[in-house]
Design a protein around this motif. Structure first.
Motif, PDB file in Angstrom:
ATOM      1  N   LEU A  68       0.831  -1.204   0.000  1.00  0.00           N
ATOM      2  CA  LEU A  68       0.000   0.000   0.000  1.00  0.00           C
ATOM      3  C   LEU A  68       0.864   1.252   0.000  1.00  0.00           C
ATOM      4  O   LEU A  68       0.637   2.187  -0.788  1.00  0.00           O
ATOM      5  CB  LEU A  68      -0.919  -0.016   1.221  1.00  0.00           C
ATOM      6  CG  LEU A  68      -1.775   1.236   1.447  1.00  0.00           C
ATOM      7  CD1 LEU A  68      -2.730   1.460   0.290  1.00  0.00           C
ATOM      8  CD2 LEU A  68      -2.543   1.113   2.769  1.00  0.00           C
ATOM      9  N   ARG A  69       1.880   1.273   0.866  1.00  0.00           N
ATOM     10  CA  ARG A  69       2.769   2.443   0.922  1.00  0.00           C
ATOM     11  C   ARG A  69       3.506   2.625  -0.397  1.00  0.00           C
ATOM     12  O   ARG A  69       3.653   3.753  -0.895  1.00  0.00           O
ATOM     13  CB  ARG A  69       3.757   2.297   2.081  1.00  0.00           C
ATOM     14  CG  ARG A  69       3.114   2.381   3.451  1.00  0.00           C
ATOM     15  CD  ARG A  69       4.172   2.515   4.534  1.00  0.00           C
ATOM     16  NE  ARG A  69       5.037   1.337   4.590  1.00  0.00           N
ATOM     17  CZ  ARG A  69       4.788   0.265   5.333  1.00  0.00           C
ATOM     18  NH1 ARG A  69       3.709   0.210   6.089  1.00  0.00           N
ATOM     19  NH2 ARG A  69       5.632  -0.761   5.349  1.00  0.00           N
ATOM     20  N   PHE A 113      -3.789   1.336  11.158  1.00  0.00           N
ATOM     21  CA  PHE A 113      -2.530   0.923  10.561  1.00  0.00           C
ATOM     22  C   PHE A 113      -1.360   1.637  11.248  1.00  0.00           C
ATOM     23  O   PHE A 113      -1.558   2.467  12.130  1.00  0.00           O
ATOM     24  CB  PHE A 113      -2.524   1.225   9.060  1.00  0.00           C
ATOM     25  CG  PHE A 113      -3.592   0.487   8.286  1.00  0.00           C
ATOM     26  CD1 PHE A 113      -4.036  -0.756   8.699  1.00  0.00           C
ATOM     27  CD2 PHE A 113      -4.154   1.030   7.149  1.00  0.00           C
ATOM     28  CE1 PHE A 113      -5.010  -1.451   7.995  1.00  0.00           C
ATOM     29  CE2 PHE A 113      -5.136   0.356   6.438  1.00  0.00           C
ATOM     30  CZ  PHE A 113      -5.564  -0.898   6.865  1.00  0.00           C
ATOM     31  N   SER A 114      -0.166   1.344  10.814  1.00  0.00           N
ATOM     32  CA  SER A 114       1.006   1.984  11.397  1.00  0.00           C
ATOM     33  C   SER A 114       0.937   3.487  11.156  1.00  0.00           C
ATOM     34  O   SER A 114       0.258   3.967  10.231  1.00  0.00           O
ATOM     35  CB  SER A 114       2.282   1.425  10.770  1.00  0.00           C
ATOM     36  OG  SER A 114       2.410   1.840   9.413  1.00  0.00           O
ATOM     37  N   ALA A 115       1.649   4.234  11.982  1.00  0.00           N
ATOM     38  CA  ALA A 115       1.623   5.690  11.867  1.00  0.00           C
ATOM     39  C   ALA A 115       2.094   6.138  10.490  1.00  0.00           C
ATOM     40  O   ALA A 115       1.525   7.078   9.905  1.00  0.00           O
ATOM     41  CB  ALA A 115       2.492   6.309  12.961  1.00  0.00           C
ATOM     42  N   GLU A 116       3.117   5.476   9.948  1.00  0.00           N
ATOM     43  CA  GLU A 116       3.638   5.856   8.628  1.00  0.00           C
ATOM     44  C   GLU A 116       2.605   5.616   7.544  1.00  0.00           C
ATOM     45  O   GLU A 116       2.387   6.472   6.669  1.00  0.00           O
ATOM     46  CB  GLU A 116       4.910   5.067   8.316  1.00  0.00           C
ATOM     47  CG  GLU A 116       5.498   5.387   6.947  1.00  0.00           C
ATOM     48  CD  GLU A 116       6.673   4.505   6.593  1.00  0.00           C
ATOM     49  OE1 GLU A 116       7.268   4.721   5.519  1.00  0.00           O
ATOM     50  OE2 GLU A 116       7.004   3.592   7.388  1.00  0.00           O
ATOM     51  N   THR A 117       1.951   4.444   7.595  1.00  0.00           N
ATOM     52  CA  THR A 117       0.943   4.120   6.581  1.00  0.00           C
ATOM     53  C   THR A 117      -0.230   5.082   6.670  1.00  0.00           C
ATOM     54  O   THR A 117      -0.700   5.618   5.655  1.00  0.00           O
ATOM     55  CB  THR A 117       0.456   2.678   6.750  1.00  0.00           C
ATOM     56  OG1 THR A 117       1.570   1.781   6.647  1.00  0.00           O
ATOM     57  CG2 THR A 117      -0.572   2.316   5.693  1.00  0.00           C
ATOM     58  N   ALA A 118      -0.729   5.328   7.889  1.00  0.00           N
ATOM     59  CA  ALA A 118      -1.862   6.236   8.074  1.00  0.00           C
ATOM     60  C   ALA A 118      -1.521   7.642   7.594  1.00  0.00           C
ATOM     61  O   ALA A 118      -2.355   8.319   6.976  1.00  0.00           O
ATOM     62  CB  ALA A 118      -2.282   6.256   9.541  1.00  0.00           C
ATOM     63  N   ARG A 119      -0.285   8.088   7.863  1.00  0.00           N
ATOM     64  CA  ARG A 119       0.132   9.421   7.433  1.00  0.00           C
ATOM     65  C   ARG A 119       0.143   9.522   5.913  1.00  0.00           C
ATOM     66  O   ARG A 119      -0.348  10.517   5.338  1.00  0.00           O
ATOM     67  CB  ARG A 119       1.526   9.734   7.978  1.00  0.00           C
ATOM     68  CG  ARG A 119       2.097  11.071   7.492  1.00  0.00           C
ATOM     69  CD  ARG A 119       3.534  11.245   7.941  1.00  0.00           C
ATOM     70  NE  ARG A 119       4.408  10.168   7.485  1.00  0.00           N
ATOM     71  CZ  ARG A 119       4.867  10.061   6.237  1.00  0.00           C
ATOM     72  NH1 ARG A 119       4.538  10.981   5.319  1.00  0.00           N
ATOM     73  NH2 ARG A 119       5.662   9.072   5.906  1.00  0.00           N
ATOM     74  N   ALA A 146      -2.341  11.606   0.968  1.00  0.00           N
ATOM     75  CA  ALA A 146      -2.871  11.341  -0.370  1.00  0.00           C
ATOM     76  C   ALA A 146      -4.301  11.848  -0.496  1.00  0.00           C
ATOM     77  O   ALA A 146      -4.681  12.443  -1.515  1.00  0.00           O
ATOM     78  CB  ALA A 146      -2.810   9.842  -0.661  1.00  0.00           C
ATOM     79  N   VAL A 147      -5.098  11.634   0.538  1.00  0.00           N
ATOM     80  CA  VAL A 147      -6.475  12.114   0.528  1.00  0.00           C
ATOM     81  C   VAL A 147      -6.506  13.641   0.467  1.00  0.00           C
ATOM     82  O   VAL A 147      -7.276  14.228  -0.312  1.00  0.00           O
ATOM     83  CB  VAL A 147      -7.226  11.607   1.779  1.00  0.00           C
ATOM     84  CG1 VAL A 147      -8.576  12.308   1.927  1.00  0.00           C
ATOM     85  CG2 VAL A 147      -7.419  10.092   1.707  1.00  0.00           C
ATOM     86  N   GLU A 148      -5.671  14.272   1.268  1.00  0.00           N
ATOM     87  CA  GLU A 148      -5.645  15.736   1.308  1.00  0.00           C
ATOM     88  C   GLU A 148      -5.185  16.320  -0.022  1.00  0.00           C
ATOM     89  O   GLU A 148      -5.765  17.298  -0.517  1.00  0.00           O
ATOM     90  CB  GLU A 148      -4.725  16.207   2.429  1.00  0.00           C
ATOM     91  CG  GLU A 148      -4.660  17.722   2.574  1.00  0.00           C
ATOM     92  CD  GLU A 148      -3.768  18.166   3.725  1.00  0.00           C
ATOM     93  OE1 GLU A 148      -3.644  19.389   3.924  1.00  0.00           O
ATOM     94  OE2 GLU A 148      -3.195  17.297   4.423  1.00  0.00           O
ATOM     95  N   ARG A 149      -4.166  15.711  -0.618  1.00  0.00           N
ATOM     96  CA  ARG A 149      -3.618  16.253  -1.862  1.00  0.00           C
ATOM     97  C   ARG A 149      -4.618  16.176  -3.010  1.00  0.00           C
ATOM     98  O   ARG A 149      -4.648  17.055  -3.881  1.00  0.00           O
ATOM     99  CB  ARG A 149      -2.343  15.498  -2.244  1.00  0.00           C
ATOM    100  CG  ARG A 149      -1.658  16.035  -3.497  1.00  0.00           C
ATOM    101  CD  ARG A 149      -0.361  15.341  -3.778  1.00  0.00           C
ATOM    102  NE  ARG A 149       0.244  15.799  -5.016  1.00  0.00           N
ATOM    103  CZ  ARG A 149       1.339  15.282  -5.564  1.00  0.00           C
ATOM    104  NH1 ARG A 149       1.972  14.289  -4.938  1.00  0.00           N
ATOM    105  NH2 ARG A 149       1.809  15.745  -6.698  1.00  0.00           N
ATOM    106  N   THR A 150      -5.447  15.149  -3.032  1.00  0.00           N
ATOM    107  CA  THR A 150      -6.368  14.950  -4.161  1.00  0.00           C
ATOM    108  C   THR A 150      -7.790  15.433  -3.865  1.00  0.00           C
ATOM    109  O   THR A 150      -8.690  15.234  -4.684  1.00  0.00           O
ATOM    110  CB  THR A 150      -6.424  13.459  -4.533  1.00  0.00           C
ATOM    111  OG1 THR A 150      -6.938  12.699  -3.413  1.00  0.00           O
ATOM    112  CG2 THR A 150      -5.042  12.928  -4.900  1.00  0.00           C
TER     113      THR A 150
END
Length: 222
Positions: free
Chosen positions: A65-66, A92-98, A103-107
């Motif tokens: 996913l990352r 999920f892990s902090a890195e994955t969630a971040r 990605a959601v914010e950018r798009t």
């Protein structure tokens, strides 16, 4: 998107190889959906029941996913595709969630098409959370119990703001919904195909759209 494990097993490969090939299928289907003018494509990537899988497989899925967010985000944004998440990816892990949040914010402002990805999603949990949210609003005096109707429930679901669900496709020969969009699928057309997900490509998706176009949808009217 079912059949990654069976695809890998039939080739003597680890399950991770099936997931990688499945991710490539997702790219092909997304491209075909965009070309066909599909308004919203939803992919069931990780269910709330998938935590029962072996830890190394879960880690492989999260790593994949990352990797694909990092590789595909620029292209998604350039093509005007908005990313929306169904489920609770904060587990999920902090890195994955971040990475998912970024990605959601950018798009968020993109309007050509929506790609909804179900992550740590289960429809029964979604409905339970919606009921709790509405009950809390009643308890707070924001709404009355009589105000809870289909529209209110739909507004409390993860899919709030998305268009109505028209077609559900399940691959690999399984004939069940497996806790996926149960409310939303009430009047959707269901299509079950034998193709394993890693072999499901743009042509298969276009065939599914043709099958959908040939169905008569009556919605209980006659």
């Amino acid at each position: 998107m079912d059949g990654n494990g069976r695809w890998a097993k039939a080739r003597g490969l680890p399950r991770a190889a099936g997931h990688r090939q499945g991710a490539e299928s997702a790219r092909k289907v997304l491209r075909a959906a965009g070309e066909a003018g599909v308004e919203c494509l939803t992919l069931y990537a990780f269910s709330s029941e998938n935590w029962r899988r072996p830890e190394d497989e879960i880690n492989d899925l999260m790593g994949l996913l990352r990797f694909y967010i990092g590789r595909e985000l620029g292209a998604l944004h350039k093509e005007g595709i908005r990313l929306k998440i169904l489920g609770d990816h904060s587990a999920f892990s902090a890195e994955t969630a971040r990475m998912v949040d970024e990605a959601v914010e950018r798009t968020a402002a993109n309007t050509r098409m929506t790609l909804a990805i179900a992550l740590n999603y289960g429809s029964r949990l979604e409905l339970t959370n919606a009921a709790r949210a509405l009950a809390a609003r009643v308890a707070a005096g924001e709404i009355g119990a009589d105000d809870i109707d289909e529209t209110a429930i739909e507004g409390a679901l993860d899919t709030a703001g998305l268009p109505p669900l028209d077609l559900v496709i399940r691959t690999s020969g399984e004939h069940r919904l497996s806790n996926f969009l149960l409310w939303q699928a009430a009047y959707a057309e269901l299509l079950f195909v034998d193709t394993l997900w890693p072999d499901f490509d743009g042509d298969e998706f276009r065939s599914a759209l043709q099958a959908f176009a040939g169905r008569e949808r009556r919605f209980g009217g006659r």
